[in-house]
Structure formats: structure tokens, C-alpha cells
Design an enzyme around this catalytic site. Structure first.
Site, PDB file in Angstrom:
ATOM      1  N   ASP A  54       0.936  15.336  -0.457  1.00  0.00           N
ATOM      2  CA  ASP A  54       0.277  13.871   0.205  1.00  0.00           C
ATOM      3  C   ASP A  54       2.187  13.326  -0.355  1.00  0.00           C
ATOM      4  O   ASP A  54       2.317  13.171  -1.421  1.00  0.00           O
ATOM      5  CB  ASP A  54      -0.266  13.350  -0.323  1.00  0.00           C
ATOM      6  CG  ASP A  54      -0.842  10.818   0.295  1.00  0.00           C
ATOM      7  OD1 ASP A  54      -1.625  12.176   0.743  1.00  0.00           O
ATOM      8  OD2 ASP A  54       0.259  10.952  -0.609  1.00  0.00           O
ATOM      9  N   ILE A  55       2.735  13.284   1.191  1.00  0.00           N
ATOM     10  CA  ILE A  55       3.885  12.459   0.728  1.00  0.00           C
ATOM     11  C   ILE A  55       3.610  11.333   0.797  1.00  0.00           C
ATOM     12  O   ILE A  55       3.258  10.196   0.673  1.00  0.00           O
ATOM     13  CB  ILE A  55       4.258  11.533   3.073  1.00  0.00           C
ATOM     14  CG1 ILE A  55       4.525  14.066   3.014  1.00  0.00           C
ATOM     15  CG2 ILE A  55       5.690  11.717   2.333  1.00  0.00           C
ATOM     16  CD1 ILE A  55       4.671  13.604   4.682  1.00  0.00           C
ATOM     17  N   ASN A 110       5.878   4.110   8.145  1.00  0.00           N
ATOM     18  CA  ASN A 110       5.380   3.953   9.108  1.00  0.00           C
ATOM     19  C   ASN A 110       6.047   1.734   9.620  1.00  0.00           C
ATOM     20  O   ASN A 110       5.989   2.138  10.379  1.00  0.00           O
ATOM     21  CB  ASN A 110       4.163   3.877   9.525  1.00  0.00           C
ATOM     22  CG  ASN A 110       3.422   5.226   9.382  1.00  0.00           C
ATOM     23  OD1 ASN A 110       4.914   6.063  10.406  1.00  0.00           O
ATOM     24  ND2 ASN A 110       2.592   5.943   9.636  1.00  0.00           N
ATOM     25  N   HIS A 138       5.973   4.304  13.811  1.00  0.00           N
ATOM     26  CA  HIS A 138       5.038   4.937  13.860  1.00  0.00           C
ATOM     27  C   HIS A 138       6.180   7.031  14.512  1.00  0.00           C
ATOM     28  O   HIS A 138       5.997   7.265  14.171  1.00  0.00           O
ATOM     29  CB  HIS A 138       4.214   5.364  14.501  1.00  0.00           C
ATOM     30  CG  HIS A 138       3.167   4.242  13.460  1.00  0.00           C
ATOM     31  ND1 HIS A 138       2.882   2.995  13.644  1.00  0.00           N
ATOM     32  CD2 HIS A 138       1.799   4.623  13.133  1.00  0.00           C
ATOM     33  CE1 HIS A 138       2.078   2.850  12.932  1.00  0.00           C
ATOM     34  NE2 HIS A 138       1.242   3.548  12.425  1.00  0.00           N
ATOM     35  N   GLU A 171      -0.978  12.247   5.899  1.00  0.00           N
ATOM     36  CA  GLU A 171       0.464  12.578   5.468  1.00  0.00           C
ATOM     37  C   GLU A 171      -0.283  13.243   4.376  1.00  0.00           C
ATOM     38  O   GLU A 171       0.706  14.240   3.662  1.00  0.00           O
ATOM     39  CB  GLU A 171       0.849  11.944   5.055  1.00  0.00           C
ATOM     40  CG  GLU A 171      -0.043  10.670   4.188  1.00  0.00           C
ATOM     41  CD  GLU A 171      -0.159   9.925   4.421  1.00  0.00           C
ATOM     42  OE1 GLU A 171      -0.254   8.481   3.531  1.00  0.00           O
ATOM     43  OE2 GLU A 171      -0.929   9.707   5.418  1.00  0.00           O
ATOM     44  N   ARG A 223       7.983  24.691  -6.105  1.00  0.00           N
ATOM     45  CA  ARG A 223       9.059  25.117  -5.305  1.00  0.00           C
ATOM     46  C   ARG A 223       8.868  24.268  -4.460  1.00  0.00           C
ATOM     47  O   ARG A 223       9.896  23.773  -3.180  1.00  0.00           O
ATOM     48  CB  ARG A 223       9.560  26.478  -4.761  1.00  0.00           C
ATOM     49  CG  ARG A 223      10.427  27.221  -3.821  1.00  0.00           C
ATOM     50  CD  ARG A 223      10.237  27.972  -3.950  1.00  0.00           C
ATOM     51  NE  ARG A 223       9.664  29.091  -2.835  1.00  0.00           N
ATOM     52  CZ  ARG A 223       8.987  29.937  -3.273  1.00  0.00           C
ATOM     53  NH1 ARG A 223       9.889  30.895  -3.664  1.00  0.00           N
ATOM     54  NH2 ARG A 223       7.955  30.922  -1.942  1.00  0.00           N
TER      55      ARG A 223
END
Length: 320
Positions: A182-183, A190, A195, A225, A245
Site C-alpha cells: 500500500d502506498i 491527491n 487526482h 492504492e 527489494r
């Protein structure tokens, strides 16, 4: 377009047929091959992969049984339609056309009808061209139906779940591992930049994740996301290294927008599906591990520790 001329007549090949075929298919840049004999024709067809089979097969024959053998050899292949055109070079009875057409032939011409060959070739060429366009359209639709419309190189929600279910069912005691990524703080992107900027960040992160995994691994957009990575035959230790990684590759460089330069990080939850565990439980475990990564500072990898939501404080996704 590929064309095969099969000469089953016990004499030298009729070069006029080859010349006519080359002339008719010249504009289509056809690749024309010739083979002599029933056995040789079947061997030639059997050694071709589905994608390498000819679009049109022209059979020059005298024995209807030879023609039936060729029909059977072609029609048993579950491939896009191969057009079969039969030229009978002798008088062999009245029902040979019916036999071949029932067996799968598309066109049957006798000695008196050979003058129609050019017209039939032209018709077959048009049909074959239409089939090629339809197959290309089908391939595009299949790709679009399985991939995220924004992140074209990533599977969509339905496709990544189907891939996971398939991997779990066919694992055969080999480990199947999951990552839920998840970002971090994506909502702020946003809110601050709009957006469209958020879409650019999503595309960049998706590409960095995809380029960090193995070619046989599957990456999909799980929602918003959030990304799901399915790794076949990947033990837990190797999965954790691969997740680290990914995290490093995502955060190594900022995303350069026209209006700003944005640093991006991801939190990743990792689990390995054990024997008899369902795909749904695997996703739940990876989700719980992701929550722990968010809870303890973000921008990190966490492995599922066996604790359920009641012990971990898990309340759901979208924690930012």
C-alpha cells in the site's frame, strides 16, 4: 498469412497451383509451403504449434480417404479455423464432396471446377483476413478484461484473485506467498496535487513493483492504492527479501511531476499460504501484516505473525 499446398497425387506436383496461390496471396504477403504425400503432410502439420499452423491448406488429391485423413488431422486441433480447400484430380464417385464437407472441408472442387480455384482463393483470403481481425480484437478484449484500465501492465482485481486461486489449487505442496503493498500517505498526494498527479504516482509505483518481481509472478491492483503480489514456489524467507527489494525500489527515486517532486514509500504485508489454507485466508493474513507495517511507522515490510485481528488491533485497510 500462411498457406500449405499438400500434393497427394502420385505424380509430380502441379506447379500451376503454386503459381496461382502465390499470385492470389501476393498482396497478403503469404508464406506458402508445399509438401508431397499423405504421411508427410500429417507429419508437417503435427510438428507445427497452434500459432504456426497455416491459415489455408490446399489439398490436391485423388483418393477421398487421403482427404478424410487430412481433415481429421486438422480438425482435431483446437485452434482458430484452418481453411481446407480440396482439389479432386480424378473422377471418384458422386458423394466425395459430402464426405469431405461433413469431415470439415470448406471448399471441394473437381476436375471440371478447377477454373473456379482463383475465385475460391479470393473468397478464402477475405474470410481469413476477417478471422485475423476478429482474433486480434478478441485478444485485445481478453487483455483489457484482465488488466487495470489505468495501470495497463497490472492485473485487475478479478484477474489477480483468479490467479491466486489457480496458484493455490495447483501448488502441489509448493509454497505460494502473498504481498499486500500500500502506498503510504497517498491521500495527501491527491489532496495536495490533484487526482491526475495521484494517477501518475500510481503508474510509477506499479511499474517499480512489476519490475522488481520475477517474470512468473503476478501483480494486480487490489483496490485504490493497494497492490497484491502472488508468488508461486517462493518460500517465506525469499518472499520477505523480495518484498524488501520492492520497498527499496519504490522509494529509491521520487516521482517527478510538472508541479512538484514527490517522495513515495510503500508498506508491505507478507504471508505464505500453508497446506490446505484458502486463498481468502491468505489475503486476510497479508492484510493483517500490512496493517502492522502501517501501525509501526510505515515504509517497512512486516511478515504475518500468526495473530488475528483481535490481538493485532486490525481495523481494516485504508489506514493511509
Amino acid at each position: 498469412m500462411k498457406v500449405l499446398i499438400a500434393e497427394l497425387v502420385n505424380q509430380w506436383s502441379d506447379s500451376s497451383i503454386g503459381l496461382l496461390v502465390n499470385e492470389q496471396f501476393a498482396l497478403a504477403e503469404a508464406d506458402v509451403d508445399s509438401v508431397t504425400g499423405v504421411r508427410q503432410t500429417i507429419n508437417w502439420l503435427s510438428t507445427r504449434t497452434d500459432i504456426d499452423l497455416p491459415t489455408v491448406v490446399i489439398v490436391n488429391f485423388t483418393d477421398v480417404n487421403d482427404g478424410l485423413v487430412i481433415c481429421q488431422s486438422v480438425r482435431q486441433r483446437l485452434v482458430p479455423h484452418v481453411f481446407l480447400l480440396f482439389l479432386c484430380r480424378t473422377t471418384i464417385g458422386s458423394n466425395w464432396k459430402s464426405q469431405l464437407l461433413i469431415a470439415g472441408a470448406d471448399v471441394c472442387l473437381n476436375l471440371d471446377e478447377l477454373g473456379q480455384l482463383a475465385a475460391h482463393l479470393e473468397a478464402l483470403k477475405r474470410i481469413a483476413d476477417s478471422q485475423s481481425r476478429l482474433l486480434a480484437d478478441r485478444k485485445l478484449l481478453q487483455f483489457q478484461s484482465a488488466h487495470d484500465p489505468l495501470l495497463g501492465n497490472l492485473l485487475n482485481y478479478s484477474a489477480i484473485l483468479a490467479r491466486l486461486e489457480l496458484q493455490v489449487k495447483s501448488a502441489d505442496q509448493k509454497p505460494v506467498s502473498l504481498m499486500m503493498a500500500d502506498i503510504d500517505n497517498f491521500s495527501q498526494v491527491n489532496n495536495l496535487y490533484g487526482h491526475l498527479a495521484g494517477n501518475t504516482v500510481l503508474k510509477q509505483v506499479a511499474e517499480r513493483i512489476r519490475s522488481s518481481v520475477r517474470s512468473n509472478d503476478a501483480v494486480g491492483r487490489f483496490g485504490g492504492e493497494e497492490f497484491l503480489v502472488v508468488l508461486s514456489n517462493c518460500p517465506a524467507k525469499e518472499t520477505t527479501k523480495l518484498a524488501e527489494r520492492i520497498r527499496c525500489n519504490v522509494s529509491r527515486e521520487p516521482v517527478d511531476l510538472d508541479s512538484a517532486v514527490i517522495s513515495v514509500n510503500v508498506s508491505i504485508g507478507v504471508t505464505t499460504i500453508l497446506e490446505k489454507m484458502s486463498a481468502e485466508n491468505g489475503i486476510k493474513q497479508a492484510d493483517l501484516a500490512l496493517y502492522q507495517a502501517k501501525r509501526f511507522g510505515k515504509n517497512q515490510v512486516r511478515v504475518y505473525d500468526g495473530k488475528e485481528s483481535s490481538n493485532s488491533g486490525y481495523t481494516g485497510r485504508n489506514e493511509g
